[in-house]
Structures are given as structure tokens and as C-alpha cells.
Scaffold this active site. Sequence first.
Site, PDB file in Angstrom:
ATOM      1  N   ALA A 133      54.825  35.906  35.870  1.00 35.92           N
ATOM      2  CA  ALA A 133      53.956  35.264  36.863  1.00 35.92           C
ATOM      3  C   ALA A 133      54.328  33.796  36.962  1.00 35.92           C
ATOM      4  CB  ALA A 133      52.489  35.417  36.468  1.00 35.92           C
ATOM      5  N   GLN A 139      54.466  28.810  34.274  1.00 31.45           N
ATOM      6  CA  GLN A 139      54.854  30.193  34.507  1.00 31.45           C
ATOM      7  C   GLN A 139      54.943  30.916  33.168  1.00 31.45           C
ATOM      8  OE1 GLN A 139      58.438  29.705  36.834  1.00 31.45           O
ATOM      9  NE2 GLN A 139      59.771  30.219  35.116  1.00 31.45           N
ATOM     10  N   VAL A 140      54.924  32.248  33.232  1.00 32.28           N
ATOM     11  CA  VAL A 140      54.788  33.077  32.036  1.00 32.28           C
ATOM     12  C   VAL A 140      55.973  34.030  31.928  1.00 32.28           C
ATOM     13  CG1 VAL A 140      53.359  34.798  30.875  1.00 32.28           C
ATOM     14  CG2 VAL A 140      52.277  32.929  32.139  1.00 32.28           C
ATOM     15  N   LYS A 154      53.963  31.032  27.776  1.00 32.95           N
ATOM     16  CA  LYS A 154      53.555  30.218  28.925  1.00 32.95           C
ATOM     17  C   LYS A 154      54.183  28.841  28.783  1.00 32.95           C
ATOM     18  CE  LYS A 154      49.365  28.852  31.461  1.00 32.95           C
ATOM     19  NZ  LYS A 154      47.888  28.994  31.510  1.00 32.95           N
ATOM     20  N   ASP A 289      36.970  30.360  34.177  1.00 38.12           N
ATOM     21  CA  ASP A 289      37.960  30.705  35.200  1.00 38.12           C
ATOM     22  C   ASP A 289      38.084  32.222  35.294  1.00 38.12           C
ATOM     23  OD1 ASP A 289      39.733  30.073  37.191  1.00 38.12           O
ATOM     24  OD2 ASP A 289      41.432  29.699  35.877  1.00 38.12           O
TER      25      ASP A 289
END
Length: 533
Positions: A133, A139-140, A154, A289
Site C-alpha cells: 500500500a 508506504q508499506v 512501514k 482513525d
Amino acid sequence: MKLLAFRRLLRIQRVVIRYRLDDLILELPMLPWWLRLLGATLPWRWLPRRKLELTRGARLRLALQDLGPIFIKFGQILSTRRDLLPDDIANELAWLQDKVPPFPPELAVKRIEEQLGAKIEQVFARFEREPLASASVAQVHAARLKSGEEVVVKVIRPNLEPVIRSDIAWLFILARLAERVSSEARRLHPVEVVSDYEKTIVDELDLLREAANASQLRRNFEGSPLLYVPQVYWDWCRPKVLVMERIYGIPVTDLETLRDQRTDFKALAERGVEIFFTQVFRDSFFHADMHPGNIFVSTRAPWSPQYIAVDCGIVGSLTDEDQDYLARNLIAFFKRDYRKVAQLHIDSGWVPAETKVNDFEAAIRTVCEPIFEKPLKDISFGQVLLRLFQTARRFNMEIQPQLVLLQKTLLNIEGLGRQLYPELDLWATAQPFLERWMRERVSPKQLLRNFQQQVEQVPHLSQMARDTLERLSQPHAHNAPPPEWKGSRHDWLGRLVGAVLLVGAAEVGLGQQLEAWPAWVMLAGGVFLILRR
């Protein structure tokens, strides 16, 4: 830095012109007449324009997308401030997607090696260069540790900080300008909104903070059937790199797959609400979140579904006062006791003491009564809080950032819960939590625990008592103004003795002696002396 700031200014100007955001700005009722006149003379307003078949919210959303990830995230946060924005704009901004093209894997590897101080092959048995992702901040990548654990890595985007500093600087300039030219804008505290955003984005850049948040949330739900939080591998965590256990779950929005494995949707929806209220009233610490992209469902035991939460970059924490505010107001709301809601706000200092309780009560009734005409199962907790915030702001209530976070999280949980199970009755699920929490707040054991937390003040008590008695015996000594005692001197002495008994009860109740009868006697006597009129 100055060149970057100038280039960003030109970029912002081009986007404003492209989407004719100047039209939106000039329509603002808070804009002074002279600024409206000045804006009408801007050079590009005299040029031919292409017709935009877009709503004002859509134009703003597209403009923020064009301006890049920092403005996208700012728009996402603004979309949660429905106490500040009209509904049509807030709804449109909620569609902003924090998805950007991935940066090259070579840069990711370089940053990971710099942060860990070791070659990628020395740490990972396998590292997938294609990211799982990619978002505006990080980004991961998937990987496997040398010890065999499947993990995700990450990594913060390189060269992001200068862009953030430049964009935040321009947001502050715009916010300060708004406050200077409009008293209505000052009431909305734009500088405070930008400051909150700056703190959020800076916190997201520190992955050690996110790791700590995840670690605490995991500890809070250790062994719980409700929620699973992936393990943090601290040996490989750095400010710009986070290594966590890789999880395998079903995205909570993948209803077809959840149906195929015969998930109990009613239980899943109710457990989401239960997780939220457990975090708020048991732990005073909540994942803020909880949008669908960060929530998965375990494939184990679909008849008793368990959530999996990732991305703990944004969390909220509540003080005792925040919890008390939330619980008492929600209970009063659902009893439609608007007088109590108004009085609670004034008594707690949330709104100015000079606020007329009758006016405040009438304003709350006006906005909330239509909501409560619906069946309880159709009422949105988040909307109730939102209407309360909007009304209280008109009476100069300062909305605390953690309460805004909580309201946003509650709206997310509600929306998700009703998507999973439309008949979800939030009040039926939440009421036991609220009432149990209120009972525990006034239980003798909890009172003793509260006093234990304050027991470090005991050494100062005798000096305080001596000073108070001296003032009572010489109320007009020297040039000191006479104290404004409520009631007689005997009343105050009684309260002082009551305070001594309460602290004594706390001392006796220390350790494992909470059931000792002297503590109960002193507690009862202290409460009686303090509360008697």
C-alpha cells in the site's frame, strides 16, 4: 526553502484560478465588504472562464487533490470538523482519498538501511520490493524476519519534511489572514485548526509514536475476543521505520466474503460499538482513525467475529473530566433532559459562567428535538454530539481537540456498524457502558482510589489547615481582602474536618485494606461534613 515556498504559492494560485475557488471565498458571509470589493478586481476574474458543472464542495475537493498529499490530509481532517463546515462541503471532503503513487523501492530500501544501520539482507530473510500500500506519508512492504516471523515494514516517504513545512506555513498564513480580516472567522479559530493539523501530521511522521500507540492498544485488549492488534517488533522500529506483525484478515467492507464465511453481522456490528465504548470509558485511550481501510475481520470463529485494527498513528485520550462530560451529556440527551445538558456545561466551565441557562437550554432543544423524534435505533450518537458542539460553539464553548477526534471516530463506528447491520441499536449497546461507568464513578471503592492518587498531598494538609485557621481568626489582618466564605465559619471548619477525614480514609485504604471498616467510617463522616448545608 524560500524558492520552494514561492513555487508552492504559484502552484496554489494556479489551482485557485482553475477551480475558481475565489468565487467560493467571495461568497463567504464573514468576508468584509472592502475585501469582497478588492477580490472582485482580481485580474483573472476579467478573463473568459470555462463553465464548471461542479458543486462548491466538489471544486474544493478537486483543488485539494491537485495540491497534493498534505492538502489532501488537511481536507480529510476538515471533513471531520462539521461544527465548522457546511454539511455539503464536509460530505464532499469526506471522499478525499489518501492514495498516491508509490515511491521507488530503491528509495525505500535505502531509507530502511539508513534507519536500521544494516543491510536489508541482514535483517530480513525476504523483502518484497513491490509495496502492499502507498499513502501520502508512508508506504508499506511485506517481509519476513530472519527469525521467521511474517511482518510488514512501514517506511516514511523521503524528502517529505520540507514540503510539509512549506505547506503548513502557507496554511498558517491563510488562517492568520482570515482571523485578521473577519471577526466571524476568528470565532471559528482557523489558526487553532491548522495547529491541530500540524500536530497530527508531525505525529504521523514519528513511527516510534505509532508503535507505542499500537503497543498500548494491544496491551489494553490482550486476550480479548473483541479486538486484535498486531505485535510491534521493537528491535527493528525507528523514527522513520515501523516493523509489525503481518495480519491476514478480511477487509470489513468486503461484505460478500464475510457473508461467504457466514459471519454473524449483528454480533460484528455490536462488537464494534462495544470496542469503542470500552476504549473510551475503560481505557480513556482510543484508536481515532477507525475508517474501513484500517479495520479487518479475523477469519477465525465467524460466529463470534473478532476485529483486527491497524495504523495507530492517530489516537485520542480522555481525562476524567472528558469522560464525565461525555457520559452525563449522553445520558441526559437520551432522557431529553435539555435543562440538565445546559446546566452541566455551565457548571463544568465548558461555556462561560455568565451564559443564561434558559437560552442555552432552548438552543439545545431546538437543534436536538427533531433528532429524538426518530426511533432510538435510528438516532446517531455522532450526530447528537455534532449538534451539541455546533450549538455550544455559538455560546463560546471551546471544543477540545480530543472530543472532536472522539466524535469523528464515533461517526465512523456508527456508519460501519449500520452498513454491517442496518437494525443496529447503538443506544441499547451503549447504555450499559454509560450507566455502569456512572455507578462506578460514585462507588466507595472508586472514591478511595481517587483519594489514594492524591495522597501525596497529605504532607501539605497540616500547613494548609494552619493557614486557613489563621485566616479565619484574623480575616481582616493587614491589608488582605476579606475572604469570600460561603456560609458561616463553623461551616468551613466542618468542611475542613471533613477533608481531613477523607484523606485519612485514603491513608487507611492504601494497599489491600480497601475493605477496612475505619476507612468506611472516615469516608462516610468526611462526605457528610463536606456536603451538609
